[in-house]
Write an enzyme that holds these catalytic residues in place. Structure first.
Site, mmCIF file in Angstrom:
data_model
loop_
_atom_site.group_PDB
_atom_site.id
_atom_site.type_symbol
_atom_site.label_atom_id
_atom_site.label_comp_id
_atom_site.label_asym_id
_atom_site.label_seq_id
_atom_site.Cartn_x
_atom_site.Cartn_y
_atom_site.Cartn_z
ATOM 1 N N PHE A 122 1.044 -1.215 0.154
ATOM 2 C CA PHE A 122 0.034 -0.151 0.111
ATOM 3 C C PHE A 122 0.986 1.240 -0.365
ATOM 4 C CE2 PHE A 122 -2.635 2.829 2.320
ATOM 5 C CZ PHE A 122 -4.390 2.436 1.980
ATOM 6 N N ILE A 156 7.125 2.350 3.039
ATOM 7 C CA ILE A 156 6.699 1.363 2.071
ATOM 8 C C ILE A 156 6.175 0.327 2.609
ATOM 9 C CG2 ILE A 156 5.276 0.484 0.371
ATOM 10 C CD1 ILE A 156 4.864 4.143 1.047
ATOM 11 N N GLN A 278 8.108 -7.073 46.183
ATOM 12 C CA GLN A 278 6.656 -6.144 45.864
ATOM 13 C C GLN A 278 6.886 -5.160 44.291
ATOM 14 O OE1 GLN A 278 5.246 -5.210 49.872
ATOM 15 N NE2 GLN A 278 3.874 -6.671 49.501
ATOM 16 N N GLY A 339 19.226 -5.486 33.497
ATOM 17 C CA GLY A 339 20.133 -5.435 32.296
ATOM 18 C C GLY A 339 20.762 -6.499 31.307
ATOM 19 N N GLU A 362 0.029 3.264 10.674
ATOM 20 C CA GLU A 362 -1.539 2.881 10.027
ATOM 21 C C GLU A 362 -2.003 4.212 11.053
ATOM 22 O OE1 GLU A 362 -3.246 0.622 9.286
ATOM 23 O OE2 GLU A 362 -1.701 -0.914 8.481
ATOM 24 N N GLY A 363 -2.085 5.534 11.107
ATOM 25 C CA GLY A 363 -1.908 6.600 12.083
ATOM 26 C C GLY A 363 -1.560 6.695 12.761
ATOM 27 N N SER A 365 -0.252 8.188 17.044
ATOM 28 C CA SER A 365 -1.074 8.392 18.519
ATOM 29 C C SER A 365 -1.755 9.393 17.913
ATOM 30 C CB SER A 365 -0.217 8.302 19.808
ATOM 31 O OG SER A 365 0.095 6.880 19.623
#
Length: 379
Positions: A122, A156, A278, A339, A362-363, A365
């Site tokens: 495309f 492309i 945690q 690391g 694809e566009g 953000s």
């Protein structure tokens, strides 16, 4: 819409096994060679992966959007380069012909794409045209029963291996209404390719410039046979493509979660596995939650798409969230690995680079944010 849950389960299980047994072991080779092994491409053809979204009447699997994203979740678990090989045939390389092509165009090109005999690409982006897709400068001038194309397309995807291009070119005045879509074979006189781009990530996915220098194509190459509808065709294609990309991002996030959990179970610091600390648990929990949210968004939007609802806002939201989300998950994965996460011996290193592109193509953000806001304000 899932038409047959048993058939879909068999398909996804087959793809999952293929991903884990064939693609994951080849990731390091793809990184080193910057190419997908030919034998794996052949196996993708045999599995029908080049024609997932192409209707059965033209030799494809004819998956619904919900079925397609379920497969995309599985494919996204491996390096994005593998998905990209088949991505253009299922998305932007074929969908323009599917949604707006003439029956003759469909009958000729779609079976070839579905089988993987040809790879579609495309060609929209240009050196000075990216997010502002309506400002395409590549020109197509009518000359008898042909058009003459002049201009350059940039970045492309799959261009170095493509056999045919869907090309957006200007046939009329300024703005989106002057753009037409053309189906242009790779061997057209006047079409040439630039050097393969050297990219930050997604090694194995080839991109380059596509150059048109008095490239003559027959008038029947205009998709749908009508000038001035190319921009609308592109927008129709991008909606479905954005949802597919969101699914791939989710699959990648799930892979990164699994890699992080595995490392956290075995890496020992301060006398115990780091997964027992945690702050590591918090990062794991955040990543798993975001991946789950992405999956839920994608599936819900796919169902709306199959139901015939307008999904412009939902597709943009899914693409925005999932592409940004997988970047955060990748960052946490590197952090959890410490690391080791910065070393190429661990897959989180190349995923960290690979997923960055999802926020751009694809566009971007920012384009998704504009689309979402526009839909809200105009709704």
């Amino acid at each position: 819409m899932i038409r047959d849950s048993d058939v879909l389960s068999t398909l996804t299980a087959t793809v999952r096994r293929f991903v884990r047994e064939r693609l994951l072991p080849a990731e390091a080779r793809v990184e080193d060679d910057n190419a997908i092994p030919a034998e794996l491409v052949a196996e993708m053809r045999a599995l029908g992966l080049f024609g997932m979204s192409i209707p059965e009447a033209y030799g494809g699997l004819g998956l619904t959007m919900e079925e397609e994203v379920m497969v995309a979740f599985e494919l996204g678990y491996a390096s994005p380069a593998f998905r990209s090989v088949i991505g253009t045939n299922n998305g932007i390389g074929s969908q323009g012909i599917i949604v707006d092509g003439t029956e003759a165009q469909k009958q000729y090109w779609l079976p070839l794409m579905a089988s993987g005999a040809v790879i579609g690409s495309f060609a929209l982006t240009e050196p000075d045209v990216g997010s502002d897709a309506g400002s395409v400068r590549t020109a197509a001038v009518r000359d008898g029963d042909h058009y003459v194309l002049n201009g350059t397309k940039r970045y492309i995807t799959n261009a170095p291996v493509a056999d045919v291009f869907t090309v957006m070119a200007r046939t009329g005045g300024p703005g989106p209404g002057g753009i037409s879509a053309f189906v242009v074979p790779r061997d057209s006189i006047g079409l040439s390719l630039g050097p393969v781009d050297k990219k930050m990530g997604q090694r194995g996915t080839r991109t380059c410039d596509v150059i048109f220098d008095n490239c003559r194509v027959p008038a029947v190459a205009v998709i749908g046979g009508v000038e001035g509808k190319g921009f609308k065709t592109a927008m129709k294609v991008l909606n479905r493509g954005r949802l597919h990309i969101a699914a791939v991002c989710t699959g990648a996030a799930e892979r990164l979660c699994d890699e992080s959990v595995s490392f956290a179970r075995t890496r020992v610091q301060f006398g115990k596995p780091i997964g027992e600390h945690q702050l590591i648990q918090a990062m794991l929990a955040d990543s798993a939650t975001e991946a789950f949210a992405g999956r839920a968004m994608v599936v819900e939007t796919a169902r709306r798409f199959d139901a015939g609802e307008r999904i412009v806002q939902h597709a943009a939201s899914a693409k925005l969230f999932c592409s940004e989300m997988v970047g955060r998950v990748a960052d946490r994965a590197v952090q959890i690995h410490g690391g080791a996460g910065y070393m190429q011996a661990y897959p989180v290193e190349h995923f960290y680079r690979d997923v960055r592109l999802f926020r751009l193509y694809e566009g971007t953000s920012q384009i998704q944010q504009i689309i979402i806001a526009r839909e809200l304000l105009n709704g």
